[in-house]
Design an enzyme around this catalytic site. Structure first.
Site, short mmCIF file in Angstrom:
data_model
loop_
_atom_site.label_atom_id
_atom_site.label_comp_id
_atom_site.label_asym_id
_atom_site.label_seq_id
_atom_site.Cartn_x
_atom_site.Cartn_y
_atom_site.Cartn_z
N HIS A 145 0.83 -1.21 0.00
CA HIS A 145 0.00 0.00 0.00
C HIS A 145 0.86 1.26 0.00
O HIS A 145 0.51 2.25 -0.65
CB HIS A 145 -0.95 -0.02 1.18
CG HIS A 145 -2.03 -1.07 1.08
ND1 HIS A 145 -2.89 -1.14 0.01
CD2 HIS A 145 -2.37 -2.10 1.91
CE1 HIS A 145 -3.73 -2.16 0.18
NE2 HIS A 145 -3.43 -2.76 1.32
N GLN A 148 1.78 2.18 -3.46
CA GLN A 148 0.74 2.85 -4.23
C GLN A 148 0.52 4.27 -3.73
O GLN A 148 0.44 5.21 -4.51
CB GLN A 148 -0.58 2.07 -4.13
CG GLN A 148 -1.79 2.79 -4.70
CD GLN A 148 -1.65 3.18 -6.15
OE1 GLN A 148 -0.95 2.51 -6.91
NE2 GLN A 148 -2.29 4.27 -6.54
N GLU A 149 0.43 4.44 -2.41
CA GLU A 149 0.07 5.73 -1.84
C GLU A 149 1.18 6.76 -2.01
O GLU A 149 0.90 7.94 -2.29
CB GLU A 149 -0.25 5.57 -0.34
CG GLU A 149 -1.39 4.62 -0.02
CD GLU A 149 -2.75 5.20 -0.31
OE1 GLU A 149 -2.86 6.43 -0.46
OE2 GLU A 149 -3.72 4.42 -0.38
N THR A 150 2.42 6.36 -1.80
CA THR A 150 3.53 7.32 -1.80
C THR A 150 4.71 6.85 -2.65
O THR A 150 5.84 7.30 -2.46
CB THR A 150 4.01 7.58 -0.36
OG1 THR A 150 4.43 6.34 0.23
CG2 THR A 150 2.92 8.20 0.48
N ARG A 319 -1.82 -1.77 -6.85
CA ARG A 319 -1.68 -2.36 -5.51
C ARG A 319 -1.50 -3.86 -5.60
O ARG A 319 -0.67 -4.46 -4.88
CB ARG A 319 -2.93 -2.05 -4.67
CG ARG A 319 -3.10 -0.61 -4.27
CD ARG A 319 -4.31 -0.47 -3.33
NE ARG A 319 -4.82 0.88 -3.29
CZ ARG A 319 -4.44 1.82 -2.42
NH1 ARG A 319 -3.50 1.53 -1.54
NH2 ARG A 319 -4.98 3.03 -2.44
#
Length: 483
Positions: A145, A148-150, A319
């Site tokens: 995750h 994907q997020e950062t 992801r």
């Protein structure tokens, strides 16, 4: 395959079973208010949360003092047990391997400190589950995750921007602040200043921006406020006044661990999906929601990334690629009943749980049902609901705050004060006349209670039609005359 067994509790039966005897009385310090005893408050809360999952969820959110956390460093013999487990299953060499593009604010020491704040992350199990394996799977899930997020999202073949040919799942934690935002920029202030319970509990500070920061890109004032309460012993103002700490300290990773451990009922905590503490309800199973990485996507961003309409969408596809690459590299097994995808799942936001009897909720709201045997017909209780409120069933003391309307979020709710003394009326010693005791002005009567009044030698019997205290039977109102 291990599967934790829990006692099943039906919410529907709880509602009917929780009609407690609340002996609210007129507040002697406020004739327009009422008092209830702390014993009754505690009994009501316990009656509504008998399922052991409530204790498990609350325990997962227990924290260590910050002075202990800030003393954590790689290799220190004083590190808490769960931190030492992380150092064993995910040493600094692995951190370095996965963070070659990371922002300098993210360090292995801060990673250990973030984990050290929460004893449940990579914690012990006493029921046969493999704590080391769960710890490793939790970290790999988190990094999928993070990627994907950062992450950098730079193709391996792009040698100009990715000269080392790193896999995309090796490019986590590139951003510590949301792209396009910097400290000193006010923003993400939607809802700030409104006269509602969120602003009473988590008031925005002037000239502060609540844009995305940290590994999970924490955003909006209410999330900063909630996270601050967990990090700083209930003080929401620390991060509301200085949100930049979520970027520039170990909180940049602790915010992600906090999210990982926090259930957003009816969504479970991601940890409990991974370690199988959570058991999906029948409604969830019917909606395709079960064990596996796909459900963690649904927990994070199901409304945007799950469901058949999002099967080929970039975010969930990324992801899943990152998870599968990491799981393969670190030899994390995927059980036969686990799904990596969530396109076959109904997003939690679209899941109809009305009438479900095997879903546990974690927020308190006023019980608005009418009770004829209580003053004004008010319940003087709160009940569990499936939406966010100011009061959590996982936070000690929040039930009492709900009953006393601590944040003023219950319109038309009576003024209630909790007292420590027992409010149970003492037994009446006066001999009854015709089997009915004389009326006592200070006594609380509920529907069906009887009292007698004797005037000039003539005794008249009355029966209460609803809760009453201090109302003379001869005046009618809550009383009716009986033979």
């Amino acid at each position: 395959m291990f599967k934790l067994k829990l006692v099943s509790v039906l919410i529907g039966s709880l509602v009917s079973a929780n009609c407690l005897a609340m002996t609210a009385q007129i507040d002697p310090d406020n004739p327009n208010g009422y008092i209830v005893s702390r014993g009754q408050i505690n009994a009501a809360q316990d009656a509504k949360t008998p399922n052991p999952m409530y204790d498990i969820w609350a325990k997962a959110l227990e924290t260590r003092a910050n002075n202990i956390v800030e003393a954590i460093s790689p290799g220190a013999t004083t590190n808490p047990a769960n931190v030492q487990r992380v150092e064993r299953v995910f040493p600094q060499s692995e951190w370095n391997f996965l963070t070659q593009m990371a922002a300098p604010e993210y360090t292995y020491t801060r990673f250990l400190q973030a984990i050290g704040k929460f004893s449940a992350f990579c914690g012990d199990y006493t029921d046969g589950r493999n704590a080391d394996a769960i710890c490793k799977k939790s970290i790999v899930t988190a990094f999928a995750h993070f990627s994907q997020e950062t992450g950098g999202h730079i193709a391996k073949t792009n040698t100009s921007d990715n000269p080392n040919g790193l896999e995309e799942w090796q490019q986590a934690l590139v951003h510590v602040r949301e792209m396009g935002w910097s400290e000193g920029q006010p923003g993400y202030t939607t809802g700030c200043g409104q006269n509602d319970w969120q602003n009473k509990r988590w008031p925005c500070a002037q000239n502060q921006g609540y844009f995305g920061r940290g590994a999970k890109q924490l955003s909006y004032h209410f999330n900063y406020g909630m996270f601050s309460e967990v990090m700083f012993d209930g003080d929401a103002t620390v991060l509301l006044n200085n949100p930049g700490l979520v970027a520039d300290s170990w909180l940049n990773l602790a915010s992600a661990i906090w999210f990982f451990l926090t259930p957003q009922a009816p969504k479970p905590a991601m940890l409990h999906v991974i370690d199988r503490t959570w058991v999906p309800s029948q409604r969830e199973q019917d909606a395709g929601i079960g064990y596996g990485f796909g459900t963690t996507i649904n927990v994070i961003n199901g409304g945007i990334e799950c469901g058949a309409q999002n099967k080929t969408k970039g975010q969930p596809v990324n992801r899943i690629r990152y998870w599968e690459g990491l799981a393969h590299f670190y030899n994390v097994p995927v059980e036969t009943d686990e799904e990596n995808t969530c396109w076959q799942q109904t997003p939690y936001g679209s899941l109809n749980l009305n009438g479900a009897t095997d879903v546990l909720y974690t927020n308190w709201d006023g019980n608005w049902k009418y009770y004829a045997d209580r003053p004004g017909g008010f319940s003087f209780e709160c009940e569990l609901v499936g939406f966010q409120t100011a009061y959590s069933a996982l936070v000690p003391g929040d039930y009492g705050k709900c009953v006393t309307n601590f944040y003023g979020s219950h319109a038309s709710w009576p003024t209630i004060r909790v007292v420590d003394e027992d409010l149970t009326p003492p037994p009446v010693e006066t001999p009854p006349v015709g089997g009915i005791a004389p009326w006592i002005a200070t006594k609380v009567y509920v529907k069906g209670d009887k009292a007698s009044v004797t005037v000039n030698g003539t005794t008249t019997h009355f029966e209460a039609k609803w809760w009453t205290q201090g109302d003379a039977p001869a005046n009618g109102g809550p009383w009716k005359q009986i033979p």
